[in-house]
Enzyme design. Sequence first.
Site, mmCIF file in Angstrom:
data_model
loop_
_atom_site.group_PDB
_atom_site.id
_atom_site.type_symbol
_atom_site.label_atom_id
_atom_site.label_comp_id
_atom_site.label_asym_id
_atom_site.label_seq_id
_atom_site.Cartn_x
_atom_site.Cartn_y
_atom_site.Cartn_z
ATOM 1 C CB CYS A 1 55.673 64.045 -70.195
ATOM 2 S SG CYS A 1 55.847 63.839 -72.174
ATOM 3 C CD GLU B 1 59.421 69.661 -75.956
ATOM 4 O OE1 GLU B 1 58.273 69.406 -75.521
ATOM 5 O OE2 GLU B 1 59.776 70.205 -76.912
HETATM 6 P P1 NAD Z 1 64.294 65.261 -64.163
HETATM 7 O O1 NAD Z 1 63.989 66.721 -64.256
HETATM 8 O O2 NAD Z 1 64.385 64.621 -62.830
HETATM 9 O O3 NAD Z 1 65.439 64.767 -64.932
HETATM 10 C C1 NAD Z 1 65.782 65.292 -66.449
HETATM 11 C C2 NAD Z 1 67.069 65.295 -66.762
HETATM 12 O O4 NAD Z 1 67.942 66.320 -65.583
HETATM 13 C C3 NAD Z 1 68.198 64.078 -66.387
HETATM 14 O O5 NAD Z 1 69.049 63.818 -67.494
HETATM 15 C C4 NAD Z 1 68.909 64.371 -65.115
HETATM 16 O O6 NAD Z 1 70.196 63.621 -65.014
HETATM 17 C C5 NAD Z 1 69.053 65.860 -64.907
HETATM 18 N N1 NAD Z 1 69.000 66.352 -63.739
HETATM 19 C C6 NAD Z 1 68.276 65.950 -62.944
HETATM 20 N N2 NAD Z 1 68.319 66.987 -61.668
HETATM 21 C C7 NAD Z 1 69.178 67.594 -62.115
HETATM 22 C C8 NAD Z 1 69.885 69.060 -61.390
HETATM 23 N N3 NAD Z 1 69.598 69.021 -60.263
HETATM 24 N N4 NAD Z 1 70.792 69.689 -62.419
HETATM 25 C C9 NAD Z 1 71.142 69.390 -63.371
HETATM 26 N N5 NAD Z 1 70.491 68.208 -64.103
HETATM 27 C C10 NAD Z 1 69.684 67.568 -63.349
HETATM 28 O O7 NAD Z 1 63.342 64.721 -65.052
HETATM 29 P P2 NAD Z 1 62.920 62.976 -65.139
HETATM 30 O O8 NAD Z 1 62.486 62.430 -63.728
HETATM 31 O O9 NAD Z 1 63.839 62.345 -65.925
HETATM 32 O O10 NAD Z 1 61.558 62.957 -65.972
HETATM 33 C C11 NAD Z 1 60.225 63.233 -65.477
HETATM 34 C C12 NAD Z 1 59.607 64.529 -65.818
HETATM 35 O O11 NAD Z 1 59.813 64.904 -67.093
HETATM 36 C C13 NAD Z 1 58.205 64.762 -65.586
HETATM 37 O O12 NAD Z 1 57.918 65.974 -65.225
HETATM 38 C C14 NAD Z 1 57.865 64.457 -67.113
HETATM 39 O O13 NAD Z 1 56.545 65.130 -67.231
HETATM 40 C C15 NAD Z 1 58.626 65.339 -67.620
HETATM 41 N N6 NAD Z 1 58.847 64.667 -69.065
HETATM 42 C C16 NAD Z 1 58.567 65.631 -70.161
HETATM 43 C C17 NAD Z 1 58.673 65.293 -71.352
HETATM 44 C C18 NAD Z 1 58.183 66.285 -72.540
HETATM 45 O O14 NAD Z 1 58.569 65.917 -73.631
HETATM 46 N N7 NAD Z 1 57.670 67.207 -72.249
HETATM 47 C C19 NAD Z 1 59.031 63.933 -71.558
HETATM 48 C C20 NAD Z 1 59.362 63.131 -70.798
HETATM 49 C C21 NAD Z 1 59.253 63.360 -69.465
#
Ligand code: NAD
Length: 456
Positions: free
Chosen positions: A243, A209
Amino acid sequence: MDINTLLKQQQAFFNSNSTKDVSFRITQLKKIETLLKSNEALLYQAIYEDFGKSQFETYVTELALVYHELSSFIKNIRKWSKKQSVSTGLVNWPAKSYVIPEPLGNVLVIGAWNYPYQLSLLPAITALAAGNTVILKPSELPKKTSEVMANLINNNFPSDYFCVVEGGVEETTALLKHRFDKIFFTGSTAVGKIIYKAAAENLTPVTLELGGKSPTFVMADTDIKMTAKRMVWAKFLNAGQTCVAPDYVLVEKAIETEFLEALKAEISAHYSSATIEDNYLQIINAANYKRLIKLLDKDKIYYGGQTNCENRFIEPCILHQVTFDDDVMQDEIFGPILPIITFTNLDEAIKKVKERPKPLSSYIYSKNKKTINKILHEVSFGGGAVNDSLMHLSNNSHLPFGGVGLSGIGAYHGKTGFDTFTHQKSILHKSFWLEPNVKYAPYSHFKLKIIKWLMG
Ligand code: NAD
């Protein structure tokens, strides 16, 4: 406990077949419902401390969705878990055919920070409803919400069934080294690619997602006041950290001034200096605050955009005279900045949107059916709304939620979510009493004729 031991215990519990019992699952879902409801005050307090989210917004955008799915699962999973009979062709007669929905096994759920309860708990309870065990790794950025979920779940559920593992990149990387039966990830497209690669090592199925820039089309024939009202609510909810928020607006040039004025009036009505403190969120952390203030192009601010780094506050901001080349149009904004781009030719506007990755959402404001259908037909995106923004999520029992292309893989919510965590096991069930010789060698023209008739 180390991850290896934890996962081994979850595998053993899954293999005990306990989670295949639908009554067991319903009992656990009821337990989660009671646990959340009786600890709501703690949940509200934690999220307020993390980024100033009010009880009202927390209930409407997080807990209400979780409660709704819980009661829908409690009501429906008995039906959804039943084997489904399907018809059987003549070639197999006498026999019956059916599909058995079976849980996948051990699921890893990785949450995002912007709706920390909803985006962690919804996929987790959906996986449990489908009969899986779950390790949940919430986002580390909202520390208090991660902590409160870990305490509630880990103190009330055996870790071999449902367990929260807290942490950031390091802990997630460690989790990803293990073989799960399903990984459900919510977050950025960049990290989504890391998850997908790690999952590929074990051919683990994923639901991703992700995010992206969600465009909103505003046509000259729209109800301008209502459009501005609905859009301002959707964009500045959660301080734009959503998002599916309208990322940018494509508005027909003919109504530009009137529309900008309507947006301004709406913002002043709902986010005045007198009320904003209790009704509006902070930016989640300093890094995101710094990233966002760089996008506040002073020459293009039409309204708002005041900032305060002490409490990571960014006032709702409208940018006008924006072009696709501006910095604000390069990546998902994920904050309270709304760029307005004008257009005179809808085909040109659609072309610009289609030159970019497929968005998670799109919104169309118009009274003209032909225009609405044209955009729906020509632009690919995860999901969205006509004459509203964001509210498609409130019909979560019936509308699957997920992206397409770079905005995601797979979907969930309601029955779609249940199926996301379920394998459909197909069975042909024969009896012993008849076995025509026709499929066996030696073959003949006559046998071929019969086979063509049977299989045709
Ligand atoms: P992110 O990708 O930075 O982090 C998401 C998760 O991944 C966190 O739990 C984090 O600890 C983990 N993570 C981060 N970097 C990582 C790595 N290098 N290796 C492994 N795990 C890692 O995203 P965010 O900042 O938490 O959220 C923002 C993004 O999420 C935006 O792009 C937003 O559009 C998207 N989003 C999508 C939805 C959806 O339902 N489609 C919902 C909310 C947010």
